[in-house]
Motif scaffolding. Structure first.
Motif, PDB file in Angstrom:
ATOM      1  N   LEU A 102       7.964  -4.627 -13.542  1.00 38.63           N
ATOM      2  CA  LEU A 102       8.705  -3.376 -13.407  1.00 38.63           C
ATOM      3  C   LEU A 102       7.779  -2.241 -12.988  1.00 38.63           C
ATOM      4  CD1 LEU A 102      10.897  -3.502 -16.640  1.00 38.63           C
ATOM      5  CD2 LEU A 102      11.694  -3.876 -14.300  1.00 38.63           C
ATOM      6  N   ALA A 106      10.681   2.735 -14.078  1.00 37.07           N
ATOM      7  CA  ALA A 106      11.939   2.003 -14.251  1.00 37.07           C
ATOM      8  C   ALA A 106      12.758   2.613 -15.388  1.00 37.07           C
ATOM      9  CB  ALA A 106      11.662   0.527 -14.529  1.00 37.07           C
ATOM     10  N   ASP A 110      16.953  -1.004 -16.160  1.00 39.58           N
ATOM     11  CA  ASP A 110      16.069  -1.979 -15.516  1.00 39.58           C
ATOM     12  C   ASP A 110      15.291  -2.777 -16.551  1.00 39.58           C
ATOM     13  OD1 ASP A 110      16.841  -1.117 -12.991  1.00 39.58           O
ATOM     14  OD2 ASP A 110      15.254   0.379 -12.876  1.00 39.58           O
ATOM     15  N   ASP A 235      18.639  -7.552  -4.627  1.00 39.14           N
ATOM     16  CA  ASP A 235      18.113  -6.361  -5.300  1.00 39.14           C
ATOM     17  C   ASP A 235      17.060  -6.746  -6.339  1.00 39.14           C
ATOM     18  OD1 ASP A 235      19.505  -4.482  -3.887  1.00 39.14           O
ATOM     19  OD2 ASP A 235      21.138  -4.296  -5.341  1.00 39.14           O
ATOM     20  N   TYR A 236      17.306  -7.831  -7.049  1.00 41.12           N
ATOM     21  CA  TYR A 236      16.352  -8.275  -8.074  1.00 41.12           C
ATOM     22  C   TYR A 236      15.036  -8.705  -7.430  1.00 41.12           C
ATOM     23  CZ  TYR A 236      15.188 -10.057 -12.740  1.00 41.12           C
ATOM     24  OH  TYR A 236      14.626 -10.255 -13.977  1.00 41.12           O
ATOM     25  N   LYS A 239      13.136  -5.682  -6.328  1.00 41.45           N
ATOM     26  CA  LYS A 239      12.496  -4.992  -7.450  1.00 41.45           C
ATOM     27  C   LYS A 239      11.176  -5.659  -7.825  1.00 41.45           C
ATOM     28  CE  LYS A 239      16.550  -2.923  -9.652  1.00 41.45           C
ATOM     29  NZ  LYS A 239      15.967  -1.556  -9.769  1.00 41.45           N
ATOM     30  N   HIS A 278      13.689   2.035  -3.220  1.00 40.91           N
ATOM     31  CA  HIS A 278      13.477   1.836  -4.655  1.00 40.91           C
ATOM     32  C   HIS A 278      12.634   2.927  -5.312  1.00 40.91           C
ATOM     33  CE1 HIS A 278      15.296  -2.169  -5.279  1.00 40.91           C
ATOM     34  NE2 HIS A 278      14.990  -2.365  -4.012  1.00 40.91           N
TER      35      HIS A 278
END
Length: 294
Positions: A102, A106, A110, A235-236, A239, A278
């Motif tokens: 992360l 975040a 998240d 999206d994951y 990230k 992001h």
């Protein structure tokens, strides 16, 4: 004003950098602190006394036993009450302390969806952040005092123990929710899938390739991924890659092109577009900002 914020000209726009990924302090008495926000998470517990707090425009009198998890960028303040002192323990931490995938900035959402915690929530209102809770059993008090002692003593393995304490605090927060708002934990297979993504994010992994690897149809895995993590597969994956690129931008001298390739993006322009999505900054701006703070 508290020394923690003494160098900020405008505390409402503060972007303070924690010297460590995790810090815990007891303030007795807790001073008044003007309205401010910050890019890390804060767990606050009222040990004794009373104090006035304003959180996202809502003012409340906090008493002994009240506690809360304050999300990044939430605007909050403390105001001392006349003839009444208050003792507060503040635990300040970056989400990356619990899950290195992360970014530091975040949100609670998240963090909860990460593999370190592994929970999604039913609705936005059920997210256990920016709400005031009461420690009826005293478990939270005992836990946070043990955490403070562990942090101050710095014995062998103390960081691992702090992470265990912090995970336990977050679980106690989740248990404050009503049954209909309870979080759904990641299934074992979803934990395996996300772990696989952390290990292979540099490769050209796709929803189809993951589906084949774990013997699911892409359609089923797409729905399951969204339901259990709160994010789409892409999206994951983004990230994970952007969090790794943030670490490289801050802690290495690699060029932005080299970093792009090292986190799985062969196309520099695409990497910069995803990075800005992001972080709201370009990779170059992010590196300059982080290095200026050191």
């Amino acid at each position: 004003m508290n020394d923690f914020y003494k160098n900020a000209q405008d505390v409402r726009m503060i972007n303070f950098q924690l010297p460590l990924k995790f810090s815990i302090n007891m303030h007795s008495p807790q001073p008044s602190i003007e309205s401010h926000n910050h890019n890390f998470l804060e767990f606050a517990y009222i040990l004794d006394g009373q104090i006035s707090q304003e959180l996202n425009g809502v003012r409340t009198i906090l008493k002994a036993g009240n506690f809360m998890l304050i999300d990044c960028n939430a605007v909050h303040s403390f105001t001392r009450l006349k003839n009444c002192d208050c003792t507060v323990i503040n635990c300040l931490f970056y989400p990356s302390f619990l899950d290195k995938s992360l970014p530091d900035s975040a949100s609670v959402k998240d963090l909860l969806a990460s593999t370190a915690i592994g929970f999604t929530y039913a609705t936005k209102d059920s997210l256990p952040a920016n709400h005031i809770y009461y420690d009826e059993s005293g478990k939270v008090r005992r836990l946070i005092l043990d955490m403070k002692d562990e942090f101050n003593q710095i014995q062998f393995g103390y960081e691992r123990q702090l992470k265990l304490y912090l995970n336990s605090l977050i679980l106690l927060l989740i248990r404050q929710l009503a049954p209909e708002d309870c979080f759904s934990p990641h299934s074992d297979i979803m934990f395996e899938i996300t772990e696989y993504m952390f290990q292979h994010y540099v490769e050209n992994i796709t929803l189809n390739s993951i589906s084949e690897q774990f013997h699911f149809s892409p359609q089923y895995l797409c729905r399951k991924f969204k339901a259990e993590t709160g994010f789409s597969f892409i999206d994951y994956l983004q990230k994970i890659r952007i969090a790794q690129s943030c670490s490289l931008l801050e802690n290495s001298d690699m060029s932005i092109t080299e970093i792009s390739v090292s986190v799985g993006y062969q196309n520099l322009k695409h990497f910069e577009t995803v990075f800005r999505k992001h972080t709201m900054q370009s990779p170059r701006q992010y590196r300059s900002f982080k290095r200026a703070k050191k």
